[in-house]
Design a protein around this motif. Structure first.
Motif, PDB file in Angstrom:
ATOM      1  N   ARG A  52    -111.350 -21.953  42.768  1.00  0.00           N
ATOM      2  CA  ARG A  52    -110.082 -21.770  43.218  1.00  0.00           C
ATOM      3  C   ARG A  52    -110.016 -21.693  44.794  1.00  0.00           C
ATOM      4  NH1 ARG A  52    -107.444 -16.791  44.200  1.00  0.00           N
ATOM      5  NH2 ARG A  52    -108.829 -15.075  44.240  1.00  0.00           N
ATOM      6  N   LEU A  53    -108.979 -22.522  45.438  1.00  0.00           N
ATOM      7  CA  LEU A  53    -108.894 -22.268  47.018  1.00  0.00           C
ATOM      8  C   LEU A  53    -107.680 -21.446  47.303  1.00  0.00           C
ATOM      9  CD1 LEU A  53    -109.085 -26.263  47.666  1.00  0.00           C
ATOM     10  CD2 LEU A  53    -110.755 -24.504  47.818  1.00  0.00           C
ATOM     11  N   ALA A  54    -108.029 -20.565  48.326  1.00  0.00           N
ATOM     12  CA  ALA A  54    -106.913 -19.773  48.716  1.00  0.00           C
ATOM     13  C   ALA A  54    -105.721 -20.449  49.600  1.00  0.00           C
ATOM     14  CB  ALA A  54    -107.477 -18.864  49.869  1.00  0.00           C
ATOM     15  N   VAL A  55    -106.130 -21.623  50.020  1.00  0.00           N
ATOM     16  CA  VAL A  55    -105.194 -22.413  50.709  1.00  0.00           C
ATOM     17  C   VAL A  55    -105.367 -23.746  50.998  1.00  0.00           C
ATOM     18  CG1 VAL A  55    -105.847 -21.896  53.058  1.00  0.00           C
ATOM     19  CG2 VAL A  55    -103.531 -22.584  52.761  1.00  0.00           C
ATOM     20  N   SER A  56    -104.603 -24.675  50.767  1.00  0.00           N
ATOM     21  CA  SER A  56    -104.912 -26.264  50.902  1.00  0.00           C
ATOM     22  C   SER A  56    -103.760 -26.923  51.314  1.00  0.00           C
ATOM     23  CB  SER A  56    -105.699 -26.599  49.557  1.00  0.00           C
ATOM     24  OG  SER A  56    -106.072 -27.974  49.761  1.00  0.00           O
ATOM     25  N   GLY A  57    -103.705 -28.011  52.163  1.00  0.00           N
ATOM     26  CA  GLY A  57    -102.574 -28.928  52.579  1.00  0.00           C
ATOM     27  C   GLY A  57    -102.243 -28.832  53.899  1.00  0.00           C
TER      28      GLY A  57
END
Length: 581
Positions: free
Chosen positions: A506-511
Motif C-alpha cells: 500500500r502507498l501512503a500517497v500517490s498522484g
C-alpha cells in the motif's frame, strides 16, 4: 600621362585606405579577444564574495575601456570602405554591435558593484540609513535593467562562423545579466517595501531533527513586524501554545486530494509541510493564524537551524543562558545538543517547554544582533547556500513581492525537471539527523523514452542512550525506542509517469501534487539496520535532464548518478540517458 599618374595615386590611396582598414579591424579584433577573455574571467569571478574586492571595479572598467577601444577602431574612418561593402559591411556592423554590447554589460556591472561598495557602515547605522541604502541599490539595478534592455546585437544572418558563435555567446551573457539585475531590482524593491512597512510576517521555525517534505517540521512561531525600517520580532513560542481555528482551514483542492485525508495538514501546526510546495502551505498557515489570533499577515517565513547559523555567521555569536552560540555550533546545538540537557523521563509537555525556551532564546538573541545593524552583503553571502538548500523559504500574499521571492529562488518551488526525495517523520521522535539517506539513480532508454529507477538506502545510525525526546518512543503503540517511522516520498516532473514502488502493498500517497507527481511509501528502520526501497517512473521521449532538488535534510541526502556522487544541498542538473549508477 598625368591621368595615369592620377589613377595610380588614387589606387594607392584607396589601397592604403583598405589596408589601413584591415589593420584597424585586425587590431580591433585582437583587442576584442583580449577584452572578451578578461570579461569571461570577471563573469566567473563576480559574486557576493568578490564585491568586497577593492580592485574589482578597476578590472571591470579596464575591460570595458578595452572593449570600447575595439569598437572605436571598428568605427574609425579607416574602415569606411569595408563598412560600405555589402558582405563585409555586415560583418563589421555585427562586430561593432557586439563590442558595444560587451562594453555596456561591463559598464553596467561596474556601476552596480561601485554603488554597493559605496555603502558604508555609517549608512547602515540606523533604520532610515538602511532603507536609503536599499533604495540606492534598487535604483541602480533598475537603471541597469533599462540599459541592458537597450542593447542591440546587430545582424544575426549570414555571419562568419566566429562572429556567429560570438553573437550567440554574448546573447546568452546579456540574457543572464538581464535576469540577474532584474532579480536584484525586484528583491531589493520588495525588501524596501516590506521594511518600510507597515508589514507583518508570520515566522515559522522548523526543526530538521523531525523532517517533513522538503523542510523541517514547524515547531515554533512568532510575528515579525516592520515599519519605517524598524523590525520587531514578537515572542517565539511553541506551536502547541498557538491556538487553532474553531474550524479547519479549507485546503486547496490538490493538497486536499493528495494529503488532506490521511495527514490533516490543516488541523495542527505541526502537520503543515506535508507537501513540498511552500506557497499553498504558507497560505493555509496565514489563514490559520488569522482565524486563530485575529491578526492578518502579509507573508510567511520558514527558517531552520541552518538558516539561523547563516545569520549568526554575519552577526557574530550570541550568548544565551551563559553559553555562546555561534555559526559553527548552532546547528548541532538545536538539532542534537539541546536535547542532552532535557530530562529523559519527563512528561512530553515538560520536555517541549524546556526545548521551546532554548529555541526562543537563541532566536531572540540572534534577531537582536541582526536588528542592531549588519552589512547586507555578508549577510546575503552567508544566506546564499541555505536558500539554495531550502533552509529558508518565503511567501508573500502580495503578488509583486511573491514574484520577487520567486526570482530570488526563496519560494521553494520546483521546476519542470525537478526530482525531490524526502522523508516525512511520523514517529514523533527526533531521529532524522541519525538517518543516512542514499539514492541511486539509473536511467535506461526505451523505444518511446526512458525508464528511471531510484533505489533508496536508509540506514539508522542512532546510538543507544539518546534522550527519550530524541529516540522515543513518543507513543509505544506506534514505534519502539530508536525506531524510525516515516513516509519516504519521491516527487517527479509532471510530464513523468507517477512513480511506483517495488513490492509496496500500500502507498501512503500517490498522484498529482501541483505541477509535480508524488509517490510515498511507509518505511520503518530499526536502530542499526538498513532498509531499501526502489521507485520506478517513466520519462517521455525528449526529456534529456533531471534536476535533483535539495531536501533540506541534515545531513543532506547523497545521490549516486552515473557513478558520480551528488549531495543534495543545492539543486543539481544531471543528463539522463542509458547509464549505470
Amino acid at each position: 600621362m598625368w591621368v595615369r599618374r592620377g589613377l595610380v595615386a588614387v589606387l594607392v590611396l584607396v589601397g592604403g585606405w583598405l589596408v589601413g582598414g584591415v589593420v584597424q579591424l585586425g587590431w580591433a579584433a585582437a583587442e576584442a579577444r583580449d577584452a572578451r577573455s578578461e570579461a569571461t574571467a570577471l563573469r566567473e569571478a563576480v559574486d557576493l564574495t568578490s564585491v568586497d574586492d577593492p580592485g574589482l571595479v578597476d578590472r571591470l572598467d579596464e575591460a570595458a575601456a578595452s572593449t570600447r577601444s575595439a569598437e572605436r577602431r571598428a568605427e574609425s574612418w579607416w574602415t569606411i570602405p569595408w563598412r560600405l561593402t555589402p558582405v563585409v559591411g555586415r560583418q563589421v556592423s555585427s562586430f561593432r554591435h557586439l563590442t558595444d554590447a560587451g562594453a555596456t554589460s561591463l559598464e553596467v556591472v561596474s556601476d552596480v558593484v561601485a554603488e554597493v561598495r559605496s555603502i558604508t557602515d555609517d549608512d547602515l547605522g540606523d533604520e532610515a540609513g538602511r532603507l536609503t541604502a536599499m533604495a540606492r541599490v534598487r535604483d541602480v539595478t533598475t537603471d541597469a535593467r533599462v540599459r541592458i534592455d537597450a542593447i542591440e546585437l546587430g545582424p544575426d544572418q549570414a555571419l562568419l562562423a566566429p562572429l556567429a558563435e560570438a553573437r550567440a555567446a554574448i546573447d546568452d551573457d546579456v540574457a543572464e545579466l538581464a535576469t540577474t539585475v532584474d532579480t536584484a531590482a525586484r528583491v531589493t524593491g520588495a525588501l524596501h517595501e516590506v521594511l518600510a512597512g507597515p508589514s507583518t510576517y508570520l515566522v515559522l521555525a522548523a526543526n530538521n531533527a523531525q523532517m517533513h517534505n522538503g523542510q523541517g517540521m514547524f515547531l515554533s512561531a512568532g510575528l515579525l513586524q516592520a515599519d519605517e525600517g524598524r523590525l520587531r520580532l514578537g515572542e517565539v513560542r511553541s506551536v502547541l501554545d498557538v491556538p487553532l481555528p474553531d474550524e479547519p482551514v479549507a485546503l486547496p483542492a490538490d493538497l486536499q486530494a493528495r494529503w488532506g485525508h490521511a495527514f490533516d495538514p490543516n488541523t495542527d501546526w505541526r502537520h503543515l509541510g506535508m507537501s513540498h510546495r511552500f506557497a499553498p502551505t504558507a497560505e493555509v498557515a496565514a489563514e490559520m493564524w488569522r482565524r486563530a489570533t485575529g491578526t492578518a499577515v502579509d507573508g510567511v517565513i520558514a527558517l531552520d537551524p541552518v538558516a539561523l547559523a547563516a545569520v549568526l555567521a554575519a552577526t557574530g555569536p550570541v550568548v544565551v543562558d551563559g553559553d555562546e552560540v555561534s555559526a559553527e555550533t548552532a546547528v548541532r546545538e538545536l538539532l542534537i545538543d539541546q536535547y542532552e540537557d532535557l530530562t529523559t523521563d519527563g512528561d512530553p509537555q515538560q520536555l517541549q517547554e524546556q526545548r521551546r525556551d532554548r529555541l526562543g532564546a537563541i532566536a531572540a538573541a540572534t534577531f537582536d544582533r541582526l536588528r542592531s545593524g549588519v552589512d547586507p552583503v555578508p549577510l546575503a553571502r552567508h544566506l546564499a547556500d541555505p536558500i539554495a538548500a531550502r533552509h529558508l523559504l518565503v511567501w508573500s500574499a502580495h503578488a509583486d513581492h511573491q514574484r520577487a521571492w520567486s526570482a530570488a529562488g526563496v519560494d521553494g518551488e520546483l521546476d519542470e525537471h525537478s526530482l525531490l526525495l524526502s522523508l516525512v517523520n511520523r514517529g514523533g521522535n527526533k531521529l532524522d539527523p541519525y538517518l543516512e539517506v542514499r539514492a541511486h539513480l539509473d536511467v535506461s532508454a526505451t523505444a518511446d523514452g526512458a525508464e528511471a529507477t531510484v533505489r533508496v538506502v536508509l540506514t539508522n545510525t542512532a546510538p543507544v542512550g539518546l534522550p527519550r525526546h530524541v529516540q522515543g518512543p513518543y507513543d509505544t503503540d506506534i514505534v519502539d525506542e530508536g525506531e524510525y517511522l516515516g513516509v519516504l516520498t519521491l516527487t517527479v516532473p509532471e510530464v513523468a509517469g507517477t512513480p511506483s514502488v517495488d513490492g509496496a502493498e500500500r502507498l501512503a500517497v500517490s498522484g498529482v501534487d501541483g505541477p509535480t507527481r508524488v509517490t510515498g511509501v511507509w518505511v520503518r528502520v530499526d536502530r542499526g539496520t538498513t532498509v531499501e526501497r526502489t521507485f520506478r517512473f517513466r520519462l517521455a521521449d525528449g526529456v534529456d535532464e533531471l534536476r535533483i532538488a535539495p531536501s533540506a535534510r541534515v545531513p543532506a541526502t547523497t545521490w549516486i548518478v552515473d557513478r558520480q556522487r551528488i549531495v543534495d544541498d543545492a539543486a543539481t542538473t544531471v543528463a539522463v540517458g542509458a547509464q549505470g549508477g
